[in-house]
Write a protein that holds these residues in place. Structure first.
Motif: not given
Length: 391
Positions: A224, A228, A232, A234, A238-239, A242, A295, A299, A360
């Protein structure tokens, strides 16, 4: 000694010792690297050799507790842990430090023997409920431990973390001396008994539910961070949020399991817990396969992973320990070792996959395959439990 019941907090703390020993010092790795004057790869061995030693020690400590009792093994490992923590604290040489880290890996016995103690004292659904309570309380440890370690390192230096380890080990030793009586029934096990356990296919189905369920979590944690950033955009903070989504799901699932297991039974929770991740991950795979870029489906999928593990793993653990109740320590140690070994393999596989394709869909596809394997293991549990009841 009588089969005395320890307080639940004792079992939670013994289980927490394993997690704290693995990840509370992680924020201090750069400072430790500078202190010892070694490379990132060398200081990283403080993690890898701990996990390798833990995998081996589980195979020793579990059967040993079946032979001589839970209490002497727990008290012995806590004494070793406290001494090893002091050695880490005082080490000026990286070799001595890493040797002490190997000795610290006895902490893994706290978790496997806490589970064995629960099985000594409770049967079936009651054991699953207690293990769910321990798991729900333990869900916060992976979130809090690195934060505590970071604060200690910032305020007092990295060696203060090992002061905390030593105090924790010594404090638990004194507490368990007073609170934890012998819970194992009289009579020593034999290696022939362990061989019999290993030939029971239902035991391996329960282990499969646990190891593959945790394996999905390991794969997500490994892949991940790269997804991320690449997919995305991030940042680090922020990671981190998640990555915490699976833990939040696990907390909810384990808490619900503790309340529901007495009413619906372990088998239904195992099946539900293994179906939920397959559904959540499958839906997210479909979304990304058709070009989705948001995202939130990822999640939702990871929340389903945590929720499913919270539902299924405590009940699967209780089932594995119930196959041969007199060998609960061995059963717990073997299953824990399998989980660590499989986790190491799957994290390596996840690294290879996200290195080749940082998307992803690639990450979720691997997670979905493992989650499907865990569901197949759960269906095997249902089939073999049914066959045993019919017979």
């Amino acid at each position: 000694m009588d089969r005395t019941q320890p307080h639940l907090i004792t079992l939670i703390l013994l289980t927490a010792l394993t997690v704290l020993s693995l990840n509370m010092f992680l924020p201090a790795l750069p400072a430790m690297q500078a202190s010892f004057g070694v490379s990132e790869a060398v200081i990283g061995r403080a993690i890898s050799i701990y996990m390798a030693a833990a995998a081996v020690l589980q195979l020793i400590l579990g059967p040993l507790s079946d032979r001589i009792g839970r209490r002497p093994v727990i008290l012995g490992l806590l004494a070793i842990y406290a001494v090893a923590s002091v050695m880490c604290l005082l080490a000026e040489d990286i070799t001595l430090f890493l040797i002490a880290r190997v000795a610290q890996a006895v902490a893994v016995g706290g978790g496997i023997l806490a589970s064995a103690v629960v099985r000594d004292l409770f049967d079936g659904r009651s054991a699953a409920a207690k293990l769910s309570l321990i798991a729900s309380a333990m869900a916060v440890a992976p979130m809090l431990a690195p934060m505590i370690g970071g604060l200690l390192e910032a305020a007092f230096g990295w060696r203060s973390i090992f002061v905390a380890y030593a105090v924790l080990g010594l404090g638990l030793l004194v507490w368990c001396w007073r609170d934890l009586g012998e819970t194992k029934a009289r009579g020593a096990m034999s290696m022939r008994g362990i061989g019999g356990l290993l030939r029971v296919r239902l035991y391996w189905a329960y282990v499969g539910v646990q190891a593959l369920g945790v394996g999905v979590f390991y794969v997500f944690l490994t892949g991940a961070p790269f997804v991320m950033v690449e997919a995305f955009g991030l940042g680090t903070a922020q990671t981190g949020i998640v990555l915490g989504s699976t833990t939040a799901g696990f907390l909810v699932g384990a808490g619900a399991s503790a309340r529901l297991v007495e009413r619906v039974g372990e088998l239904r929770l195992i099946l539900l817990g293994r179906a939920v991740p397959v559904i959540g991950i499958g839906a997210a795979c479909i979304y990304f396969a058709f070009g989705g870029a948001a995202l939130w489906p990822l999640l939702v999928a990871t929340l389903c992973v945590g929720l499913g593990n919270g539902f299924s793993i405590p009940s699967a653990a209780a089932g594995a320990l119930s196959v041969r109740p007199e060998l609960a320590g061995s059963a717990s140690g073997i299953s824990g070792s399998v989980m660590l070994a499989l986790g190491a393999v799957l994290t390596g596989l996840a690294t290879l996959i996200v290195e080749a394709q940082t998307t992803p869909l690639a990450l979720l596809s691997l997670m979905g395959a493992i989650a499907t394997g865990a569901l197949i293991a759960a269906l095997a549990v249902r089939a073999w439990v049914g066959a045993a009841q019919a017979g």
